[in-house]
Design a protein around this motif. Structure first.
Motif, PDB file in Angstrom:
ATOM      1  N   PHE A 235      -7.978  -9.833   4.123  1.00  0.00           N
ATOM      2  CA  PHE A 235      -8.038  -9.371   3.125  1.00  0.00           C
ATOM      3  C   PHE A 235      -9.479 -10.324   2.400  1.00  0.00           C
ATOM      4  O   PHE A 235      -9.886  -9.513   1.823  1.00  0.00           O
ATOM      5  CB  PHE A 235      -7.182 -10.196   2.167  1.00  0.00           C
ATOM      6  CG  PHE A 235      -6.556  -9.695   2.722  1.00  0.00           C
ATOM      7  CD1 PHE A 235      -5.219  -8.172   2.237  1.00  0.00           C
ATOM      8  CD2 PHE A 235      -4.803  -9.744   4.154  1.00  0.00           C
ATOM      9  CE1 PHE A 235      -4.122  -7.240   2.349  1.00  0.00           C
ATOM     10  CE2 PHE A 235      -3.964  -8.830   3.980  1.00  0.00           C
ATOM     11  CZ  PHE A 235      -3.422  -7.836   3.535  1.00  0.00           C
ATOM     12  N   GLN A 243      -8.293  -6.972   6.808  1.00  0.00           N
ATOM     13  CA  GLN A 243      -9.732  -6.499   5.920  1.00  0.00           C
ATOM     14  C   GLN A 243      -9.091  -4.504   6.718  1.00  0.00           C
ATOM     15  O   GLN A 243      -9.330  -4.161   5.235  1.00  0.00           O
ATOM     16  CB  GLN A 243     -11.017  -6.298   7.163  1.00  0.00           C
ATOM     17  CG  GLN A 243     -11.973  -6.307   5.871  1.00  0.00           C
ATOM     18  CD  GLN A 243     -13.355  -5.953   6.843  1.00  0.00           C
ATOM     19  OE1 GLN A 243     -13.721  -6.448   7.340  1.00  0.00           O
ATOM     20  NE2 GLN A 243     -14.666  -5.838   6.083  1.00  0.00           N
ATOM     21  N   GLY A 246      -6.234  -4.784   3.533  1.00  0.00           N
ATOM     22  CA  GLY A 246      -6.940  -5.183   2.323  1.00  0.00           C
ATOM     23  C   GLY A 246      -7.290  -4.058   1.666  1.00  0.00           C
ATOM     24  O   GLY A 246      -7.181  -3.889   0.607  1.00  0.00           O
ATOM     25  N   ILE A 247      -8.454  -2.899   2.298  1.00  0.00           N
ATOM     26  CA  ILE A 247      -8.470  -1.765   1.620  1.00  0.00           C
ATOM     27  C   ILE A 247      -7.796  -1.210   1.933  1.00  0.00           C
ATOM     28  O   ILE A 247      -7.340  -0.355   0.704  1.00  0.00           O
ATOM     29  CB  ILE A 247     -10.154  -1.106   2.276  1.00  0.00           C
ATOM     30  CG1 ILE A 247     -10.898  -2.597   3.408  1.00  0.00           C
ATOM     31  CG2 ILE A 247     -10.316   0.268   2.254  1.00  0.00           C
ATOM     32  CD1 ILE A 247     -12.058  -1.719   4.193  1.00  0.00           C
ATOM     33  N   SER A 248      -6.786  -0.813   2.261  1.00  0.00           N
ATOM     34  CA  SER A 248      -5.680   0.258   2.718  1.00  0.00           C
ATOM     35  C   SER A 248      -4.986  -0.067   0.835  1.00  0.00           C
ATOM     36  O   SER A 248      -4.254   1.041   0.198  1.00  0.00           O
ATOM     37  CB  SER A 248      -4.617   0.082   3.508  1.00  0.00           C
ATOM     38  OG  SER A 248      -5.461   0.870   4.786  1.00  0.00           O
ATOM     39  N   LEU A 249      -4.823  -1.262   1.055  1.00  0.00           N
ATOM     40  CA  LEU A 249      -3.881  -2.019  -0.387  1.00  0.00           C
ATOM     41  C   LEU A 249      -4.420  -1.314  -1.152  1.00  0.00           C
ATOM     42  O   LEU A 249      -3.648  -1.162  -2.963  1.00  0.00           O
ATOM     43  CB  LEU A 249      -3.352  -3.315   0.010  1.00  0.00           C
ATOM     44  CG  LEU A 249      -2.081  -3.885   1.144  1.00  0.00           C
ATOM     45  CD1 LEU A 249      -1.631  -4.992   0.632  1.00  0.00           C
ATOM     46  CD2 LEU A 249      -1.009  -3.395   0.398  1.00  0.00           C
ATOM     47  N   ARG A 250      -6.336  -2.632  -1.657  1.00  0.00           N
ATOM     48  CA  ARG A 250      -6.412  -1.263  -2.926  1.00  0.00           C
ATOM     49  C   ARG A 250      -6.659  -0.084  -3.089  1.00  0.00           C
ATOM     50  O   ARG A 250      -6.553   0.235  -4.471  1.00  0.00           O
ATOM     51  CB  ARG A 250      -7.964  -2.310  -2.471  1.00  0.00           C
ATOM     52  CG  ARG A 250      -7.854  -3.726  -2.789  1.00  0.00           C
ATOM     53  CD  ARG A 250      -9.054  -4.278  -2.499  1.00  0.00           C
ATOM     54  NE  ARG A 250      -9.347  -5.723  -2.303  1.00  0.00           N
ATOM     55  CZ  ARG A 250      -9.785  -6.131  -0.828  1.00  0.00           C
ATOM     56  NH1 ARG A 250     -10.203  -5.350   0.446  1.00  0.00           N
ATOM     57  NH2 ARG A 250      -9.864  -7.380  -0.300  1.00  0.00           N
ATOM     58  N   LEU A 251      -6.684   0.548  -2.226  1.00  0.00           N
ATOM     59  CA  LEU A 251      -6.706   2.294  -2.488  1.00  0.00           C
ATOM     60  C   LEU A 251      -5.620   2.536  -2.308  1.00  0.00           C
ATOM     61  O   LEU A 251      -5.129   4.099  -2.832  1.00  0.00           O
ATOM     62  CB  LEU A 251      -8.425   2.795  -1.571  1.00  0.00           C
ATOM     63  CG  LEU A 251      -8.707   2.236  -1.642  1.00  0.00           C
ATOM     64  CD1 LEU A 251      -9.353   3.198   0.143  1.00  0.00           C
ATOM     65  CD2 LEU A 251     -10.064   2.561  -3.018  1.00  0.00           C
ATOM     66  N   PHE A 252      -4.121   1.972  -2.552  1.00  0.00           N
ATOM     67  CA  PHE A 252      -3.499   2.590  -2.698  1.00  0.00           C
ATOM     68  C   PHE A 252      -3.063   3.701  -1.846  1.00  0.00           C
ATOM     69  O   PHE A 252      -1.847   4.769  -1.223  1.00  0.00           O
ATOM     70  CB  PHE A 252      -2.913   3.185  -3.377  1.00  0.00           C
ATOM     71  CG  PHE A 252      -2.849   2.296  -5.092  1.00  0.00           C
ATOM     72  CD1 PHE A 252      -2.220   1.132  -5.320  1.00  0.00           C
ATOM     73  CD2 PHE A 252      -3.736   2.082  -5.749  1.00  0.00           C
ATOM     74  CE1 PHE A 252      -2.173   0.264  -5.985  1.00  0.00           C
ATOM     75  CE2 PHE A 252      -3.980   1.478  -6.873  1.00  0.00           C
ATOM     76  CZ  PHE A 252      -3.307   0.460  -7.089  1.00  0.00           C
TER      77      PHE A 252
END
Length: 287
Positions: A235, A243, A246-252
């Motif tokens: 993350f 990693q 983290g990208i998938s969570l930030r971009l929903f």
């Protein structure tokens, strides 16, 4: 005759009076019962205090029901497109590489520390104390903080993840493996010492053979922990499947998140299966 009676009477009078007896301490069973009662009471107080201080309860869960429903509905169905599966496979292999490399470096640092810390090895006191403090420092710093430090020094990528996970793993392995060394049967150890064997010979021939299976089990479990840790430190940009999480969570992108979570689960189950197979080969009772 009267004189003899007087002498005997004076002897009787010279006998000192018995001192009052001190109150006897409570029996061990009563002391243990009191200790268990106070320990249970303090545990209940600590749990209640912690739950109230962190606002844990049905109220907080009810307040977050809308976000939970949105997240759960977004996870279905997972993204199974070919580009996504290719990316997940690459990230999973990178996570596996991080976990294996971190296990190797962690064992390389942690096992010598464990030997120095173990009390039955009887290493020099100053060296044992230094090793104990070093191991406590390594495991006391979380992997995420180590990852932030190494990302700032060596940059983004899996190398920072390997260094971060290996340092924390070294501290854990030093503590757990030293306890395995100290838990061996002392009879063969003392027999070796009585024959005049050196400290190194006693360690290699009497202590290490008894603790070998336990140390191998700890190493295999640490490998599984490294996979979970590498998924977390990703993350902050330390590579691996974390990693991508983290990208998938930030971009929903919850469909991608579901696929990545399944990949993490498959990795952990695979490592657990390998660990059980190796332990059974070494004679451990597994089902």
């Amino acid at each position: 005759m009267p004189k003899r009676q007087d002498t005997e009477a004076s002897r009787v009078r010279r006998i000192p009076a018995a001192e009052p007896l001190a109150p006897s301490p409570p029996p061990p069973r009563t002391r243990h019962r009191r200790f268990r009662w106070w320990a249970g009471l303090l545990t209940v107080v600590a749990v209640v205090w912690s739950l109230r201080g962190t606002d844990v309860g049905l109220g907080s869960l009810v307040q977050g029901r809308e976000g939970a429903a949105r997240l759960l509905t977004g996870l279905v169905p997972p993204d199974l497109s070919e580009p996504m599966l290719r990316m997940v496979a690459q990230a999973a292999f990178e996570t596996l590489q991080i976990s294996i490399a971190a296990l190797f470096l962690g064992a390389l640092m942690g096992l010598p520390l464990a030997v120095l810390i173990a009390g039955n090895v009887r290493g020099p006191r100053w060296l044992s104390s230094s090793a104990r403090v070093t191991a406590a420092f390594l495991r006391g710093v979380p992997e995420l903080l180590w990852a932030l430090l190494f990302v700032a020094t060596v940059g983004l990528g899996p190398a920072a993840g390997v260094y971060a996970v290996s340092l924390h793993a070294a501290g854990l392995l030093a503590k757990l493996c030293s306890e395995q060394l100290e838990a061996v049967d002392p009879a063969p150890v003392e027999a070796m010492r009585l024959t005049g064997a050196s400290r190194h010979a006693t360690m290699l021939l009497a202590i290490l053979p008894q603790a070998r299976n336990g140390i191998v089990s700890i190493l295999l479990y640490q490998w599984e922990c490294n996979i979970r840790s590498s998924a977390i430190i990703g993350f902050v940009g330390a590579g691996g499947i974390g990693q991508a999480l983290g990208i998938s969570l930030r971009l929903f992108r919850y469909e991608e998140l579901a696929t990545l979570l399944v990949a993490v689960l498959i990795l952990i189950l695979g490592v657990d299966r390998i660990s059980r197979g190796l332990r059974s080969r070494m004679g451990a009772a597994t089902r």
